[in-house]
Write a protein that holds these residues in place. Sequence first.
Motif, PDB file in Angstrom:
ATOM      1  N   GLU A  67       3.363   5.069  -3.420  1.00  0.00           N
ATOM      2  CA  GLU A  67       4.227   4.103  -4.101  1.00  0.00           C
ATOM      3  C   GLU A  67       4.690   3.010  -3.138  1.00  0.00           C
ATOM      4  OE1 GLU A  67       7.154   6.811  -5.600  1.00  0.00           O
ATOM      5  OE2 GLU A  67       6.054   7.119  -7.486  1.00  0.00           O
ATOM      6  N   PHE A  68       5.050   3.410  -1.913  1.00  0.00           N
ATOM      7  CA  PHE A  68       5.474   2.441  -0.899  1.00  0.00           C
ATOM      8  C   PHE A  68       4.359   1.429  -0.633  1.00  0.00           C
ATOM      9  CE2 PHE A  68       5.133   1.040   3.456  1.00  0.00           C
ATOM     10  CZ  PHE A  68       6.335   0.363   3.617  1.00  0.00           C
ATOM     11  N   CYS A  69       3.154   1.911  -0.406  1.00  0.00           N
ATOM     12  CA  CYS A  69       2.036   1.007  -0.117  1.00  0.00           C
ATOM     13  C   CYS A  69       1.785   0.062  -1.280  1.00  0.00           C
ATOM     14  CB  CYS A  69       0.769   1.802   0.182  1.00  0.00           C
ATOM     15  SG  CYS A  69       0.769   2.513   1.822  1.00  0.00           S
ATOM     16  N   ASN A  70       1.822   0.594  -2.494  1.00  0.00           N
ATOM     17  CA  ASN A  70       1.579  -0.216  -3.673  1.00  0.00           C
ATOM     18  C   ASN A  70       2.591  -1.349  -3.787  1.00  0.00           C
ATOM     19  OD1 ASN A  70       2.334  -0.427  -6.893  1.00  0.00           O
ATOM     20  ND2 ASN A  70       0.135  -0.382  -6.485  1.00  0.00           N
ATOM     21  N   GLU A  71       3.820  -1.070  -3.461  1.00  0.00           N
ATOM     22  CA  GLU A  71       4.883  -2.045  -3.634  1.00  0.00           C
ATOM     23  C   GLU A  71       5.105  -2.941  -2.413  1.00  0.00           C
ATOM     24  OE1 GLU A  71       8.213   0.413  -4.670  1.00  0.00           O
ATOM     25  OE2 GLU A  71       7.253   1.081  -6.539  1.00  0.00           O
ATOM     26  N   ASN A  72       4.679  -2.516  -1.214  1.00  0.00           N
ATOM     27  CA  ASN A  72       5.097  -3.215   0.003  1.00  0.00           C
ATOM     28  C   ASN A  72       4.008  -3.653   0.969  1.00  0.00           C
ATOM     29  OD1 ASN A  72       8.119  -2.906  -0.288  1.00  0.00           O
ATOM     30  ND2 ASN A  72       7.461  -0.796  -0.465  1.00  0.00           N
ATOM     31  N   THR A  75       3.003  -7.388   0.981  1.00  0.00           N
ATOM     32  CA  THR A  75       4.156  -8.206   1.365  1.00  0.00           C
ATOM     33  C   THR A  75       4.391  -8.137   2.867  1.00  0.00           C
ATOM     34  OG1 THR A  75       5.162  -7.835  -0.789  1.00  0.00           O
ATOM     35  CG2 THR A  75       6.618  -8.578   0.971  1.00  0.00           C
ATOM     36  N   ASN A  97      -6.816  -1.069  -3.270  1.00  0.00           N
ATOM     37  CA  ASN A  97      -6.367  -2.254  -3.980  1.00  0.00           C
ATOM     38  C   ASN A  97      -7.516  -3.262  -3.964  1.00  0.00           C
ATOM     39  OD1 ASN A  97      -5.217  -4.748  -4.696  1.00  0.00           O
ATOM     40  ND2 ASN A  97      -3.270  -4.236  -3.728  1.00  0.00           N
ATOM     41  N   ARG A 168      -1.183   3.969 -10.119  1.00  0.00           N
ATOM     42  CA  ARG A 168      -0.924   2.721  -9.391  1.00  0.00           C
ATOM     43  C   ARG A 168      -2.195   1.924  -9.103  1.00  0.00           C
ATOM     44  NH1 ARG A 168       4.505   1.462  -7.492  1.00  0.00           N
ATOM     45  NH2 ARG A 168       5.772   3.148  -8.319  1.00  0.00           N
TER      46      ARG A 168
END
Length: 193
Positions: A67-72, A75, A97, A168
């Motif tokens: 989840e962290f990788c997907n969201e951050n 960025t 991704n 994700r």
Amino acid sequence: MINFWPSTAALYCGLLALGLGTAHAQASHPEQRSLERGKEIALLAKKELGGQLQQAMANGGPTTAVEFCNENALTITRSLSEQTGAEVSRVSDRPRNPKNQAAKAELAYIAEAKLLLAANEPVKPLITDKDDHAVGFYPIVTNGLCLQCHGQEGTDISADTLKIIDARYPNDEATGYSLNELRGVFVVSMPKR
């Protein structure tokens, strides 16, 4: 060849084993300067991404890390690009991704690196020229920690983690790895100095 980071010290598969050798070319050689600058930038990426990912793993294990990788992750690499003045990315021939799909030159490097690893040979970074930029390729090799999210389904990757990956990343291609396989490449594109 001495590894850029010993695999035992790696915090994260996506940031592991950049494999920069210790050849001491003349400091004034532009290619060597670019190789060293790219190494410094890749180390910074390792510190930023790896440290935050390690914290996510400590807080909730592999599911939280996915989840962290997907969201951050994107960025963080964009922020590093702005901070360093170099374009920093992670690419793979089997991306999780789709935005991390390797391009033609990167795929050629990946193919060569995989052949070297299969022959138990060291994989070294590569500096190429593209217009007015030096582009460095730094290999990312899997370790045991990587396999919790990138290993074999059902053995290395738990059912809960696989469920998050599927949710994700519906087009995920980044599982099925074993130890010491090329997972991807850090690409650092730097204006020539």
